[in-house]
Design an enzyme around this catalytic site. Structure first.
Site, mmCIF file in Angstrom:
data_model
loop_
_atom_site.group_PDB
_atom_site.id
_atom_site.type_symbol
_atom_site.label_atom_id
_atom_site.label_comp_id
_atom_site.label_asym_id
_atom_site.label_seq_id
_atom_site.Cartn_x
_atom_site.Cartn_y
_atom_site.Cartn_z
ATOM 1 C CE LYS A 170 39.253 41.447 68.614
ATOM 2 N NZ LYS A 170 39.199 42.405 67.468
ATOM 3 N N GLY A 224 35.014 34.015 61.361
ATOM 4 C CA GLY A 224 36.041 34.694 60.584
ATOM 5 C C GLY A 224 36.848 33.718 59.757
ATOM 6 C CB SER A 225 40.110 34.108 58.131
ATOM 7 O OG SER A 225 41.020 34.291 59.212
ATOM 8 N N GLY A 229 40.822 31.519 63.053
ATOM 9 C CA GLY A 229 40.103 30.537 63.866
ATOM 10 C C GLY A 229 41.028 29.493 64.457
ATOM 11 C CD GLU A 246 30.538 30.737 59.762
ATOM 12 O OE1 GLU A 246 31.383 30.457 58.865
ATOM 13 O OE2 GLU A 246 29.912 31.791 59.786
ATOM 14 C CB CYS A 280 31.202 32.460 55.930
ATOM 15 S SG CYS A 280 32.311 33.474 56.944
#
Length: 468
Positions: A170, A224-225, A229, A246, A280
């Site tokens: 997704k 992502g954030s 997460g 991550e 990131c």
């Protein structure tokens, strides 16, 4: 305006509900994609689960050949995919933009496809033979962010395929088009159901949370954030999913007093501002020794002031806009606060639309919002220090621990400092230079598990020990 279909069980799937994708450079609608329902999600999981029954039984050579075919498809359609990334994400085509991203996607696909996890013999003597096997987990659920939509999709999908898993991905609702096309291309060379994709605006249905909780998904991979997460981790707990997370970083760079400021200015800039700071593992805060503080500030500003910001489709643009309104608003807030506490050396004022110029702010400290929070945008705080032990403590004073860097003419001294930083990766005289053969992951709130290399490949497997 093109319509993009989801790919479920090898077939293009369109839905009655759709949502628009906008170009961050112009605000124009550049595509329309399906808004998946929970029923669509369940059909995609069922397709992946069914395909796993035969895909997981393929030989190691067959899996390797399939991954090579995927890598070849990516290479064949590099420019098409790069154009889609620029349209929906905003980054320039040239420089370290979308063509650079597709080059990375090719490199990771090719390298990962060539990796192998052979049977490991732990014991073979008169007392018996003990073998360690690595078996595929099942259906892998992947949730990818908007900053590197194609490259991170490759990071998630290729190791899953290489180890005999099937995939449901997704993408971010901000950048779904390039991923939809990527999965369509993969399905030209893979059996139906091996790789599936659903798209969602994350408003009408929480498809990501449903994936994390789904009983037929055996592993979740998320980039992502930190906040999201943690939600993925919570939703996965009931079914005891395997996880690779991550998440955010607030990477510190430490400049020692023996540097040549002019020599490191370019590296400092791109360590922080690659992809407009929307990375990131970009350098998010820079600590500079008082002996070279003003000289480093001056050299960095002199380099940064020549960087051209513009529409991603302008071949002369070096940096593009911030990727979406939510992120733009965060950068505006943090810079406005920093203006009241520090010294603006460059930038500081938003441009038209989602454009924000490279911004450098000196004389900030730990405790200031731009230092403590991950800005994920083109704004770099610079902090002066005098004592190396104190600056190591300051650099480590963060809930994040993704990456860090040390800048010095004395590499051995830099290594000594680097080993004291609490982060998953440390670079010397550069920042953020990840590569497919080196494991990458964070500590503390920056993540769980690693990606890349054999260690990353192993995360897509379950260990089985056979005694005979």
């Amino acid at each position: 305006m093109p319509d993009f279909g989801m790919m479920i069980n090898g077939q293009s799937v369109f839905t009655a509900a759709n949502f628009n994708v906008e170009n961050p450079s112009t605000g124009d609608v550049v595509g329309r994609v399906p808004n998946a329902s929970l029923g669509d999600l369940n059909r995609a999981v069922t397709a992946a689960k069914t395909a796993f029954e035969t895909w997981s039984k393929r030989s190691d050579d067959e899996l390797q050949a399939a991954c090579a075919a995927v890598a070849a498809k990516i290479e064949e359609h590099t420019e098409e995919l790069a154009q889609l990334v620029t349209l929906e994400q905003g980054k320039p085509l040239n420089g370290l933009g979308s063509r650079f991203e597709l080059g990375g996607a090719q490199a990771w696909a090719g390298y990962t496809g060539g990796l192998s996890l052979p049977v490991k013999v732990l014991q073979d003597n008169e007392e018996g033979r003990v073998e360690l096997h690595r078996n595929p987990i099942g259906v892998v659920g992947s949730i990818t962010p908007w900053n590197f939509p194609v490259m991170i999709a490759v990071w998630h999908i290729l190791p899953a395929l290489r180890t005999g898993n099937t995939v449901l991905i997704k993408p971010s609702p901000y950048t779904p088009m390039s991923t939809l096309r990527l999965i369509e291309l993969m399905n030209e060379v893979l059996p139906a159901g091996v790789v599936n994709v659903v798209t969602s605006d994350d408003v009408s249905e929480n498809i990501g949370a449903a994936m994390a909780a789904h009983p037929d998904i055996g592993k979740m991979v998320f980039t992502g954030s930190c906040a999201t997460g943690k939600k993925v981790m919570t939703s996965s707990a009931e079914t005891m999913k395997r996880l690779t997370l991550e998440m955010g970083g607030n990477d510190a760079g430490i400049v020692l007093p023996d540097v040549d400021p002019e020599a490191i200015a370019e590296g400092l800039f791109w360590g922080s501002f690659i992809n407009n700071g929307q990375t990131c593992a970009a350098m998010k805060r820079l600590y500079v020794h008082e002996d070279v503080y003003e000289a480093v500030c001056s050299a960095l500003v002199n380099y940064a002031r020549n960087i051209q910001v513009g529409d991603g489709q302008d071949e002369n643009a070096v940096l593009g806009p911030i990727g979406n309104q939510m992120q733009f608003d965060k950068v505006v807030r943090l810079v406005a606060d920093a203006k009241t506490k520090g010294r603006i050396l460059l930038g500081g004022a938003p441009g038209e639309g989602l454009f924000f110029p490279p911004t450098i702010i000196a004389d900030l400290s730990n405790g200031d919002a731009l230092v403590d929070e991950e800005q994920f945008g083109p704004a770099l705080p610079i902090i002066k220090y005098t004592d190396i032990d104190e600056v190591i403590v300051a650099a480590n004073k963060s809930e994040n621990g993704l990456g860090g860097s040390v800048w010095s003419n004395d590499v051995e001294k830099a290594r000594t400092v680097a080993r004291q930083l609490q982060c998953g990766s440390v670079w010397i005289n550069k920042h953020g230079a990840i590569q497919p053969n080196a494991p990458f992951g964070g500590v503390k709130s920056s993540g769980l598990g690693v990606e890349f290399g054999e260690e990353g490949l192993a995360e897509y497997t379950n260990i089985q020990v056979v005694f005979s």
